[in-house]
Design a protein around this motif. Structure first.
Motif, mmCIF file in Angstrom:
data_model
loop_
_atom_site.group_PDB
_atom_site.id
_atom_site.type_symbol
_atom_site.label_atom_id
_atom_site.label_comp_id
_atom_site.label_asym_id
_atom_site.label_seq_id
_atom_site.Cartn_x
_atom_site.Cartn_y
_atom_site.Cartn_z
ATOM 1 N N ARG A 1 3.714 7.460 -6.486
ATOM 2 C CA ARG A 1 3.067 8.564 -7.206
ATOM 3 C C ARG A 1 3.644 9.910 -6.784
ATOM 4 O O ARG A 1 3.706 10.837 -7.592
ATOM 5 C CB ARG A 1 1.548 8.494 -7.104
ATOM 6 N N ASP B 1 0.762 -1.220 0.000
ATOM 7 C CA ASP B 1 0.000 0.000 0.000
ATOM 8 C C ASP B 1 0.815 1.306 0.000
ATOM 9 O O ASP B 1 0.646 2.159 -0.866
ATOM 10 C CB ASP B 1 -0.818 -0.062 1.301
ATOM 11 N N GLY B 2 1.724 1.409 0.991
ATOM 12 C CA GLY B 2 2.503 2.638 1.139
ATOM 13 C C GLY B 2 3.404 2.906 -0.062
ATOM 14 O O GLY B 2 3.732 4.066 -0.356
ATOM 15 N N ARG C 1 -0.868 -0.100 -8.200
ATOM 16 C CA ARG C 1 -1.904 -0.861 -7.494
ATOM 17 C C ARG C 1 -2.116 -2.214 -8.159
ATOM 18 O O ARG C 1 -2.310 -3.215 -7.491
ATOM 19 C CB ARG C 1 -3.228 -0.104 -7.414
ATOM 20 N N GLY D 1 -3.135 6.163 1.975
ATOM 21 C CA GLY D 1 -3.021 4.870 1.297
ATOM 22 C C GLY D 1 -4.375 4.209 1.161
ATOM 23 O O GLY D 1 -5.365 4.642 1.750
ATOM 24 N N ASP D 2 -4.407 3.127 0.376
ATOM 25 C CA ASP D 2 -5.661 2.408 0.141
ATOM 26 C C ASP D 2 -6.281 1.904 1.445
ATOM 27 O O ASP D 2 -7.496 1.967 1.627
ATOM 28 C CB ASP D 2 -5.420 1.215 -0.775
ATOM 29 N N SER D 3 -5.446 1.386 2.346
ATOM 30 C CA SER D 3 -5.998 0.836 3.585
ATOM 31 C C SER D 3 -6.590 1.944 4.460
ATOM 32 O O SER D 3 -7.542 1.711 5.200
ATOM 33 C CB SER D 3 -4.937 0.045 4.349
ATOM 34 N N ASP D 4 -6.024 3.159 4.363
ATOM 35 C CA ASP D 4 -6.593 4.284 5.115
ATOM 36 C C ASP D 4 -7.997 4.623 4.605
ATOM 37 O O ASP D 4 -8.907 4.915 5.378
ATOM 38 C CB ASP D 4 -5.715 5.533 4.984
ATOM 39 N N ILE E 1 2.610 2.534 -3.126
ATOM 40 C CA ILE E 1 1.793 3.190 -4.163
ATOM 41 C C ILE E 1 1.843 4.704 -3.954
ATOM 42 O O ILE E 1 2.075 5.475 -4.887
ATOM 43 C CB ILE E 1 0.328 2.687 -4.101
ATOM 44 N N VAL E 2 1.661 5.107 -2.696
ATOM 45 C CA VAL E 2 1.695 6.531 -2.364
ATOM 46 C C VAL E 2 3.081 7.109 -2.647
ATOM 47 O O VAL E 2 3.216 8.153 -3.294
ATOM 48 C CB VAL E 2 1.327 6.750 -0.868
#
Lengths: 139, 119
Positions: free
Chosen positions: A24, A17-18, A53, B23-26, A20-21
């Protein structure tokens, strides 16, 4: 105006997840250093978000590389997302709006193709996926 | 456990402001937190402020749309406020349109929309 000094290539490991952030944000920064407008930076950040993703969702891990590419009259940002995951059995379907094997809108890949200038995808079942996209500056 | 997005309350309206590096999980965490709070506080409206976001991709858009649909099933309304112009432009090109979800340009307008003020 003097031509911008092109930023160095960046390669990022994508596994969660992190990432991806982080990817970008790194891509957006690079796009702004190359001289892309803010709307173009948003398109590039969105494309990176979609591609990374896909790596996390479908392959688990992979990598993203961003580098500046120069041609006589224009500069571009080339983004390569690659993984060694299960691959995409039907590429044509994966590029159609609304097609998804996961739990998604199915707009990630076709949308990314629309917002970038060049788009290339290579995959075979069991052989992973490599997506190469390029955005060119308008000057 | 409370998620990373703080949910504030103004009367019967909940307000969640998304931060830039989300993030997606957030976002998924916010989805369940909002539903929990709508029930707990008998909220009639929810505002999700996305003005700090510089990207709203297919996952973020779908999660917001799901959130709006779930909130509506509870008899409340959800409005998304503050989509940045660059983000809106990129969403349209991506084919992400948030059809059927209320939107407003900022928090104030969103509050007026949900509470019926100024109509």
């Amino acid at each position: 105006m003097s031509p911008p000094v092109l930023p160095a290539e960046q390669v990022l490991r994508i596994a969660r997840d992190g990432d991806i952030v982080a990817a970008r944000q790194a891509g957006r920064l690079m796009a702004s250093e190359i001289g892309f407008s803010r709307p173009e930076q948003a398109l590039i950040a969105t494309a990176i978000s979609e591609l990374t993703r896909n790596i996390v969702s479908y392959a688990g891990t992979g990598r993203l590389s961003c580098r500046a590419v120069q041609q006589p009259r224009r500069i571009g940002l080339r983004i390569i997302a690659e993984d060694q995951g299960p691959g995409i059995p039907d590429l044509e379907a994966a590029l159609r709006d609304g097609y998804s094997t996961g739990n998604s809108l199915g707009l990630g890949l076709p949308g990314t193709r629309r917002i970038m200038d060049d788009f290339d995808i290579r995959s075979a079942p069991g052989q992973g996926v490599t997506v190469t996209v390029t955005k060119w500056t308008s000057c | 456990m409370a998620g990373r997005v703080a949910i504030l309350r103004q009367g019967r309206v909940l307000i969640a402001s998304l931060q830039e590096a989300l993030g997606d999980s957030d976002i998924l965490g916010l989805q369940s937190d909002i539903l929990r709070d709508v029930i707990r506080h008998r909220a009639t409206g929810v505002i999700v402020d996305v003005s700090a976001l510089d990207v709203l991709d297919s996952f973020g858009t779908r999660t917001l749309a799901d959130m709006a649909a779930a909130v509506q099933l509870r008899g409340a309304r959800l409005a998304i406020v503050g989509i940045q112009p660059d983000v809106a432009f990129s969403m349209v090109l991506m084919g992400l349109t948030l059809t059927g979800v209320a939107t407003a340009r900022d928090l104030e307008t969103g509050l007026a929309l949900l509470t019926g003020a100024g109509e």
